[in-house]
Design a protein around this motif. Structure first.
Motif, PDB file in Angstrom:
ATOM      1  N   UNK A   4     -34.975 -17.736   8.710  1.00 28.31           N
ATOM      2  CA  UNK A   4     -36.215 -17.038   9.204  1.00 28.31           C
ATOM      3  C   UNK A   4     -36.384 -15.785   9.189  1.00 28.31           C
ATOM      4  N   UNK A   5     -35.266 -14.890   9.860  1.00 35.11           N
ATOM      5  CA  UNK A   5     -35.175 -13.538  10.037  1.00 35.11           C
ATOM      6  C   UNK A   5     -35.112 -12.926   8.630  1.00 35.11           C
ATOM      7  N   UNK A   6     -34.260 -13.425   7.760  1.00 36.88           N
ATOM      8  CA  UNK A   6     -33.928 -12.792   6.414  1.00 36.88           C
ATOM      9  C   UNK A   6     -35.380 -12.913   5.532  1.00 36.88           C
ATOM     10  N   UNK A   7     -35.813 -14.407   5.290  1.00 34.79           N
ATOM     11  CA  UNK A   7     -37.191 -14.147   4.571  1.00 34.79           C
ATOM     12  C   UNK A   7     -38.325 -13.257   5.279  1.00 34.79           C
ATOM     13  N   UNK A   8     -38.068 -13.376   6.667  1.00 32.06           N
ATOM     14  CA  UNK A   8     -39.485 -12.534   7.119  1.00 32.06           C
ATOM     15  C   UNK A   8     -39.130 -11.013   6.780  1.00 32.06           C
ATOM     16  N   UNK A   9     -37.824 -10.562   6.507  1.00 34.47           N
ATOM     17  CA  UNK A   9     -37.893  -9.313   5.825  1.00 34.47           C
ATOM     18  C   UNK A   9     -38.210  -8.910   4.462  1.00 34.47           C
ATOM     19  N   UNK A  10     -37.900 -10.153   3.924  1.00 36.72           N
ATOM     20  CA  UNK A  10     -38.145  -9.948   2.438  1.00 36.72           C
ATOM     21  C   UNK A  10     -39.775 -10.156   2.046  1.00 36.72           C
ATOM     22  N   UNK A  11     -40.187 -10.901   2.723  1.00 34.20           N
ATOM     23  CA  UNK A  11     -41.666 -11.190   2.776  1.00 34.20           C
ATOM     24  C   UNK A  11     -42.629 -10.158   3.253  1.00 34.20           C
ATOM     25  N   UNK A  12     -41.982  -9.591   4.396  1.00 32.09           N
ATOM     26  CA  UNK A  12     -42.656  -8.477   5.091  1.00 32.09           C
ATOM     27  C   UNK A  12     -42.696  -7.217   3.959  1.00 32.09           C
ATOM     28  N   UNK A  13     -41.612  -6.873   3.425  1.00 34.44           N
ATOM     29  CA  UNK A  13     -41.552  -5.729   2.209  1.00 34.44           C
ATOM     30  C   UNK A  13     -42.704  -6.098   1.532  1.00 34.44           C
ATOM     31  N   UNK A  14     -42.638  -7.640   0.722  1.00 38.41           N
ATOM     32  CA  UNK A  14     -43.678  -7.658  -0.491  1.00 38.41           C
ATOM     33  C   UNK A  14     -45.041  -7.832  -0.095  1.00 38.41           C
ATOM     34  N   UNK A  15     -45.269  -8.065   1.488  1.00 31.09           N
ATOM     35  CA  UNK A  15     -46.578  -8.126   1.922  1.00 31.09           C
ATOM     36  C   UNK A  15     -47.417  -6.924   2.265  1.00 31.09           C
ATOM     37  N   UNK A  16     -46.594  -5.800   2.546  1.00 33.24           N
ATOM     38  CA  UNK A  16     -47.008  -4.579   2.903  1.00 33.24           C
ATOM     39  C   UNK A  16     -47.229  -3.857   1.679  1.00 33.24           C
ATOM     40  N   UNK A  56     -44.591 -18.830   8.506  1.00 36.67           N
ATOM     41  CA  UNK A  56     -43.651 -19.948   8.293  1.00 36.67           C
ATOM     42  C   UNK A  56     -42.253 -19.449   8.928  1.00 36.67           C
ATOM     43  N   UNK A  57     -41.935 -18.231   8.734  1.00 40.95           N
ATOM     44  CA  UNK A  57     -40.644 -17.677   8.796  1.00 40.95           C
ATOM     45  C   UNK A  57     -40.351 -17.461  10.464  1.00 40.95           C
ATOM     46  N   UNK A  58     -41.532 -17.274  10.975  1.00 38.69           N
ATOM     47  CA  UNK A  58     -41.387 -17.048  12.346  1.00 38.69           C
ATOM     48  C   UNK A  58     -41.354 -18.435  12.939  1.00 38.69           C
ATOM     49  N   UNK A  59     -41.865 -19.518  12.663  1.00 35.45           N
ATOM     50  CA  UNK A  59     -41.762 -20.591  13.038  1.00 35.45           C
ATOM     51  C   UNK A  59     -40.395 -21.108  12.703  1.00 35.45           C
ATOM     52  N   UNK A  60     -39.678 -20.966  11.506  1.00 29.13           N
ATOM     53  CA  UNK A  60     -38.382 -21.273  11.396  1.00 29.13           C
ATOM     54  C   UNK A  60     -37.513 -20.788  12.330  1.00 29.13           C
ATOM     55  N   UNK A  61     -37.553 -19.367  12.862  1.00 28.01           N
ATOM     56  CA  UNK A  61     -36.728 -18.906  13.724  1.00 28.01           C
ATOM     57  C   UNK A  61     -36.981 -19.321  15.135  1.00 28.01           C
ATOM     58  N   UNK A  62     -38.109 -19.839  15.368  1.00 24.25           N
ATOM     59  CA  UNK A  62     -38.463 -20.202  16.514  1.00 24.25           C
ATOM     60  C   UNK A  62     -38.091 -21.682  16.740  1.00 24.25           C
ATOM     61  N   UNK A  63     -38.130 -22.413  15.691  1.00 23.15           N
ATOM     62  CA  UNK A  63     -37.317 -23.805  15.901  1.00 23.15           C
ATOM     63  C   UNK A  63     -35.738 -23.742  15.980  1.00 23.15           C
ATOM     64  N   UNK A  64     -35.065 -22.878  15.241  1.00 20.96           N
ATOM     65  CA  UNK A  64     -33.808 -22.428  15.392  1.00 20.96           C
ATOM     66  C   UNK A  64     -33.396 -22.118  16.712  1.00 20.96           C
TER      67      UNK A  64
END
Length: 220
Positions: free
Chosen positions: A177-189, A141-149
């Motif tokens: 989208x970029x900010x949440x991508x970083x935060x969610x990416x940290x938690x995901x890994x 979803x974060x990638x999609x937000x940034x793509x829409x932006x």
């Protein structure tokens, strides 16, 4: 607990061959034969449960902090900008404030609603899987937000009447989208690492003497 005891006619060399095959195919740990490896299964699950709970709370706090900063910064931009004369900045602030309030609310709700994580291996594995899958969905979803932006920002250069709105909203969506991508990416890994540890700890192998020879015990 599943115990498989070979018949007396099976020589120990055959059992050793089976153990070797299991090590190659399943990655089972038999550093200490004849006893359980390391800490007990229950104590290991308790440690991993504490790690999962701490990681989940830390992620929610980070998302809440990110949302709070965006909400305050966005409201400040709206207050300090003219909607007509500084349309791009005003709309950027408005979108950022809206996203910030939503993210802060989600984080606060998650912190208030989350109880203690499961302390048993099975429920803990299910909870970690769910957390992992939610984060994976959020990454998409974060990638999609940034793509829409980015689409909105690009379209603003092709004869759009409300240029300021499209550029302000588009830029804000890219940032969110970029900010949440970083935060969610940290938690995901981090979740992937804990999930791998839980799966590795889910199968234990031990070999001990038995009346008919040797007993091979697999614990799931």
């Amino acid at each position: 607990m599943t115990s498989v005891k070979p018949p007396a006619s099976v020589p120990p060399s055959a059992i050793a061959a089976v153990l070797g095959a299991l090590l190659l195919l399943g990655g089972l740990d038999t550093k200490v034969l004849g006893q359980s490896r390391g800490a007990s299964h229950d104590s290991l699950a308790q440690v991993q449960s504490a790690q999962f709970g701490d990681a989940r709370r830390a992620h929610l706090w980070r998302v809440g902090a990110w949302g709070g900063v965006n909400a305050l910064g966005g409201l400040a931009l709206v207050w300090a900008s003219s909607r007509s004369a500084q349309s791009t900045r005003w709309h950027f602030g408005a979108m950022s404030a809206g996203w910030g309030l939503v993210n802060a609310g989600i984080a606060a709700g998650g912190l208030l609603a989350s109880g203690p994580p499961p302390a048993e291996a099975g429920p803990l594995l299910a909870a970690e899987r769910q957390f992992h899958d939610v984060l994976l969905l959020n990454l998409g979803l974060n990638v999609a937000y940034s793509a829409v932006g980015a689409t909105m920002l690009g379209a603003s250069y092709y004869g759009i009447d409300t240029v300021g709105r499209w550029r302000g909203f588009g830029t804000s969506l890219i940032l969110q989208g970029a900010g949440l991508l970083v935060l969610d990416g940290i938690a995901f890994w981090a979740s992937r690492g804990r999930l791998s540890s839980l799966l590795d700890a889910g199968v234990q192998l031990s070999v001990h003497p038995a009346p008919t020879g040797l007993a091979l015990t697999l614990q799931f």
